[in-house]
Design an enzyme around this catalytic site. Structure first.
Site, PDB file in Angstrom:
ATOM      1  CE1 TYR A   1      -4.294  -1.746   5.434  1.00 43.26           C
ATOM      2  CE2 TYR A   1      -2.769   0.022   4.339  1.00 43.26           C
ATOM      3  CZ  TYR A   1      -3.493  -0.963   4.481  1.00 43.26           C
ATOM      4  OH  TYR A   1      -3.739  -1.353   3.048  1.00 43.26           O
TER       5      TYR A   1
ATOM      6  CD  GLU B   1      -2.270   4.867   4.946  1.00 41.56           C
ATOM      7  OE1 GLU B   1      -1.552   5.284   6.264  1.00 41.56           O
ATOM      8  OE2 GLU B   1      -2.677   6.223   4.473  1.00 41.56           O
TER       9      GLU B   1
ATOM     10  CB  SER C   1      -0.842  -0.067   1.190  1.00 39.99           C
ATOM     11  OG  SER C   1      -1.378   1.277   1.572  1.00 39.99           O
TER      12      SER C   1
END
Ligand code: NAP
Ligand code: GDD
Length: 334
Positions: A160, A138, A136
């Site tokens: 996460y 992220e 991701s």
């Protein structure tokens, strides 16, 4: 020998999710036999796979679901030995970033340790399958440079993101150390009518349609100034497949390279049903996050050059499709 027994075999973790369901569609369309790993839940309503269940030529013939969990390795190990997949697409995970602050331990256990457990199982197989891991944007958290590439340093700011960073690095370590054909797709946000209802695109598109139909009065949102690089989910699962078809395993950024704000998103969704968004949207601090990723915009040059991958839809087209899909579904059930 039947066609199915010579067909390539894929295993998908997270097959009931947005991406898993589109990936199943794509692989079945390419003639694969597809096995999906599902967790036991009290409801058997797996609506994103409904069209595949309903097709007797698919379900039980070329699509098979199996109960297994990434915190309980034995059933998964047995399944891998039995079906001997050519390709594994590892998509399962608690995918809500905001929620990962509330349920940090289970998010990290599944996303970080679950990926490591899978790598350990694959490493032990006599003929290790190719592995795609859904990483991701992220990872980048609050990066110092934009746009981000495969070489941009990681500064995750959420549980996460940190869990994905651990899993992503482990995939690379197992590729380099044990020679596994294991790849990370560093996926920026991607959306569709099958998106989960608590992600901001679907939440806004649904509310715009619902307000237009007189079923809802207001929409509460968090940070309207947040910026994201939003693409179209079916494009990203095509990228996953392309990644595993390369002779050499590597990591790829999948992104559009364009930033839009939550404010733009609301304007586009409400415009799709001929409404002005501002009278209907209120800001609720409950939807703000303890820490927020910023400046996340990807450079998909490597994927474009090596895989021939390009996004097929604009932001406006995606949001219009999602809003129209919500409108049609709500109007039918109203
Ligand atoms: P999604 O719609 O939330 O689907 C997640 C999948 O993981 C579902 O099949 C879900 O199963 C499964 N799962 C969740 N918790 C689980 C648990 N404890 N044990 C076993 N399975 C569990 O997510 P998505 O949008 O398809 O994303 C797929 C993957 O890509 C995720 O790993 C996500 O983090 C990553 N990713 C997504 C995006 C994006 O923008 N969509 C961007 C970057 C990375 P249930 O149906 O049983 O809940
Ligand atoms: N969910 C949500 N709900 N987000 C809101 C809201 C709201 O009411 N109001 C504002 N936002 C902002 C969030 O703070 C964030 O900045 C942005 O909208 C997008 O939020 P999400 O749609 O929840 O997605 P995300 O970017 O946090 O995470 C998604 O993309 C990641 C890739 O960067 C997920 O799909 C992750 O799994 C994925 O890794």
């Amino acid at each position: 020998m039947s066609a199915a027994s010579t067909a390539p075999t894929a295993l998908i973790t997270g097959i009931t999710g947005q991406d898993g369901s589109y990936l199943a569609d794509l692989l079945l369309g390419k003639g694969y036999v597809v096995h999906g790993v599902v967790r036991r839940t009290s409801s058997l309503d797996r609506s994103r796979l409904g069209h595949l269940y309903a097709d007797p030529a698919i379900y039980g013939q070329r699509l098979f679901l199996h109960y297994a969990d990434l915190d309980d390795p034995t059933p998964l190990r047995r399944l891998l030995a039995k079906i001997a997949p050519d390709e594994i697409y590892h998509l399962a995970g608690q995918s809500h970033v905001g929620l990962s602050f509330e349920i940090a331990e289970s998010t990290c256990d599944l996303t970080a340790m679950g990926t490591l457990r899978l790598l350990e199982m694959i490493r032990d197989l006599p003929k290790p399958p190719r592995l795609f891991h859904a990483s991701s944007s992220e990872l980048f958290g609050q990066p110092a440079v934009a746009p981000q590439t495969e070489a941009t340093p990681w500064v995750p700011v959420s549980p996460y993101g940190a869990a994905k960073a651990f899993a992503t690095r482990m995939v690379t370590i197992y590729r380099q150390t044990y020679g596994l054909h294991a790849c990370n797709g560093i996926l920026f946000n991607h959306e569709s009518p099958r998106r989960g209802e608590n992600f901001v695109t679907r939440k806004i598109c649904r509310a715009a349609a619902s307000i237009k139909l007189g079923l809802q009065k207001k929409l509460s949102l968090g940070n309207l100034d947040a910026l994201r690089d939003w693409g179209y989910a079916p494009d990203y699962v095509r990228g996953m497949w392309l990644t595993l078809q390369q002779a050499e395993a590597d990591d790829y950024v999948f992104a559009t390279g364009e930033l839009h704000s939550v404010r733009d998103l609301a304007a586009q969704a409400f415009a799709a049903v001929d409404l002005d968004w501002e009278p209907y949207v209120e800001v609720n601090p409950a939807f703000f996050r303890p820490a927020e990723a910023a400046n996340l915009v990807g450079d998909p040059s490597r994927a474009r050059q090596r895989l021939g991958w390009t996004p097929s839809r604009t932001f406006g087209e995606i949001i219009a499709e999602m809003t129209q899909s919500e409108y049609a579904a709500l109007a039918k059930s109203a």
